[in-house]
Design a protein around this motif. Structure first.
Motif, PDB file in Angstrom:
ATOM      1  N   MET A  39     -13.916  -5.313 -10.783  1.00 14.26           N
ATOM      2  CA  MET A  39     -15.302  -6.036 -11.163  1.00 14.26           C
ATOM      3  C   MET A  39     -16.333  -5.471 -10.145  1.00 14.26           C
ATOM      4  O   MET A  39     -17.510  -5.242 -10.476  1.00 14.26           O
ATOM      5  N   TYR A  63     -19.433  -3.711 -11.643  1.00 14.50           N
ATOM      6  CA  TYR A  63     -20.736  -4.457 -11.568  1.00 14.50           C
ATOM      7  C   TYR A  63     -21.279  -4.566 -10.320  1.00 14.50           C
ATOM      8  O   TYR A  63     -22.262  -5.578 -10.160  1.00 14.50           O
ATOM      9  N   GLY A 119     -20.177  -8.101  -9.354  1.00 10.52           N
ATOM     10  CA  GLY A 119     -18.673  -8.126  -9.402  1.00 10.52           C
ATOM     11  C   GLY A 119     -18.039  -8.686  -8.038  1.00 10.52           C
ATOM     12  O   GLY A 119     -16.998  -9.422  -7.862  1.00 10.52           O
ATOM     13  N   SER A 163     -15.788 -11.794  -7.792  1.00  9.17           N
ATOM     14  CA  SER A 163     -14.530 -11.898  -6.871  1.00  9.17           C
ATOM     15  C   SER A 163     -14.430 -13.165  -6.146  1.00  9.17           C
ATOM     16  O   SER A 163     -13.285 -13.753  -6.045  1.00  9.17           O
ATOM     17  N   VAL A 181     -12.365 -14.017 -15.412  1.00 12.32           N
ATOM     18  CA  VAL A 181     -12.878 -12.780 -15.502  1.00 12.32           C
ATOM     19  C   VAL A 181     -13.685 -12.266 -16.784  1.00 12.32           C
ATOM     20  O   VAL A 181     -14.909 -11.708 -16.811  1.00 12.32           O
ATOM     21  N   ASN A 188     -16.855 -13.829 -16.800  1.00  8.39           N
ATOM     22  CA  ASN A 188     -18.070 -13.015 -15.865  1.00  8.39           C
ATOM     23  C   ASN A 188     -18.462 -11.644 -16.614  1.00  8.39           C
ATOM     24  O   ASN A 188     -19.433 -11.404 -16.420  1.00  8.39           O
ATOM     25  N   VAL A 189     -17.277 -11.183 -17.207  1.00  4.07           N
ATOM     26  CA  VAL A 189     -17.912  -9.801 -17.961  1.00  4.07           C
ATOM     27  C   VAL A 189     -18.778 -10.076 -18.997  1.00  4.07           C
ATOM     28  O   VAL A 189     -19.762  -9.066 -19.111  1.00  4.07           O
TER      29      VAL A 189
END
Length: 409
Positions: free
Chosen positions: A256, A260, A264, A268, A305, A308-309
């Motif tokens: 991440m 990003y 990212g 995290s 995750v 978030n992506v």
């Protein structure tokens, strides 16, 4: 101009999360309920025996399982495994960290076939006519078990006491073929009340009352296997699972941050918040953590995750199209929300089906998966959004490259 109030607010939030991790992790380790595969417990394998009074069918097996489940529930244990194996066997598994294994074996192992015998030694009526059972004390302050019979049992008991009152004989009361009391009636009992004396200590009387109160078993059972399950294998599996989870979490965070950048890094941090929320929720509602549950937890990390992506890719796309960081952030979250909700709702439907139709570890997996999915949506759509908004509004970062955008149209 840098807005320091936003930065201070973000620092305070990070400090709160850090404090929750420092003080909360020991609480989680202390209070989390572990399953049989992680902490050990009691394993019982029972064989249904066909007799003149009972035929082994799927219906009688199901009824027996329900009676056993009622007994196990009185132990206060969570998520026991009580299920049919083959055509005539029942498997019982109890995660028993706090209970006395011998007490568990005694409660599960007994079949509690209560029978009242007549003067010929024949069964007059059984515990099937029992409505309630409890512990009280007689005039000598000794514990006894009182019984309340239903209408049919009351009529039969009235006839039994009338007959034995005339002959002066005692009424043998036996449990699993063993006579546990032989009271001599002093009067005809018409109210369906009976007392079993000579039941030992108060604890032993309570166990007997629990067995009788849970109902007579539709089938007679014999023990094929009774053993205590040690937690050694579970401890090694738990350590290996946690180690694998930590490695996976580190690699995900690294991915991440590399792809990003600042979002990212924030994602995290949100993953840490997510894990804390999941574990606190599991402790709060008493979820039993088993190896399948750990698998479900690790799976939801990947799903968190994934959310978030989706969000970050939408944000990058908006920024590439010429929007500012702030407007790109708002429109990116708005466009990603529907996709995230659709994907997570379908997962929740699957988890609901698993919980409804599964048993034991399968249900544990479904519960952990559901909790993880719900909290992952919360962290992605709210916590990550709030933190990103604070960072953007602080004017601390203005270059789109810090959002993984190399070129703006």
């Amino acid at each position: 101009m840098i807005r320091w109030k936003s930065i201070v607010a973000l620092a305070v939030f990070i400090a709160i999360v850090a404090g929750a991790a420092v003080f909360g992790i020991p609480v989680i380790e202390r209070d989390i309920n572990l399953g049989l595969d992680l902490q050990g417990g009691v394993y019982v394998l029972l064989q249904a025996v066909e007799t003149d009074r009972s035929e082994v069918t799927d219906e009688s097996i199901s009824g027996t399982i329900e009676v056993l489940r009622n007994r196990v529930d009185q132990l206060g244990v969570t998520e026991p495994v009580i299920q049919q194996e083959g055509n005539d066997r029942i498997r019982v598994e109890i995660a028993d960290a706090d209970q006395d294994p011998e007490a568990v074996l005694e409660l599960i192992g007994q079949t509690a076939q209560l029978e009242f015998l007549d003067s010929e030694g024949e069964v007059a009526f059984t515990g099937a006519n029992l409505q309630d059972a409890g512990v009280t004390f007689n005039e000598y302050n000794q514990p006894v078990v009182f019984l309340e019979l239903d209408d049919e049992g009351s009529r039969k008991f009235e006839e039994l006491t009338r007959t034995h009152l005339q002959t002066g004989e005692s009424i043998p009361i036996q449990l699993d073929g063993e006579v546990i009391s032989s009271p001599v009636p002093q009067d005809v009992i018409t109210d369906g009340q009976a007392v079993i004396s000579g039941v030992g200590t108060v604890d032993e009387a309570a166990i007997l009352a629990s067995l009788l109160r849970s109902g007579a078993l539709p089938l007679e059972l014999e023990q094929l296997e009774v053993r205590s399950v040690g937690p050694e294998l579970g401890s090694r599996a738990l350590e290996a699972s946690l180690y694998a989870g930590m490695i996976g979490l580190f690699l995900v965070m690294l991915f991440m941050v590399v792809f990003y950048r600042v979002p990212g890094l924030i994602a995290s941090f949100s993953l840490v918040v997510y894990l804390l929320l999941v574990m606190f929720t599991m402790v709060g509602i008493g979820v039993v953590l088993s190896l399948p549950g750990i698998a479900g937890l690790i799976l939801t990390i990947g799903m968190a995750v994934d959310a978030n992506v989706i969000i970050f890719e939408r944000i990058k796309e908006e920024i590439r199209n010429g929007k500012t960081l702030k407007s790109g952030l708002e429109s990116g979250f708005r466009r990603a929300k529907t996709t995230i909700l659709d994907s997570n709702i379908t997962t929740l439907i699957v988890a609901f089906v698993l919980f409804s139709m599964g048993a034991g570890p399968t249900r544990g997996f479904a519960v952990t998966l559901s909790i993880g999915v719900i909290i992952s949506m919360m962290t992605a759509l709210f916590i990550t959004r709030i933190i990103l908004g604070v960072v953007v509004n602080s004017n601390l970062i203005k270059n789109p490259k810090f959002f993984g955008v190399r070129q703006v149209r």
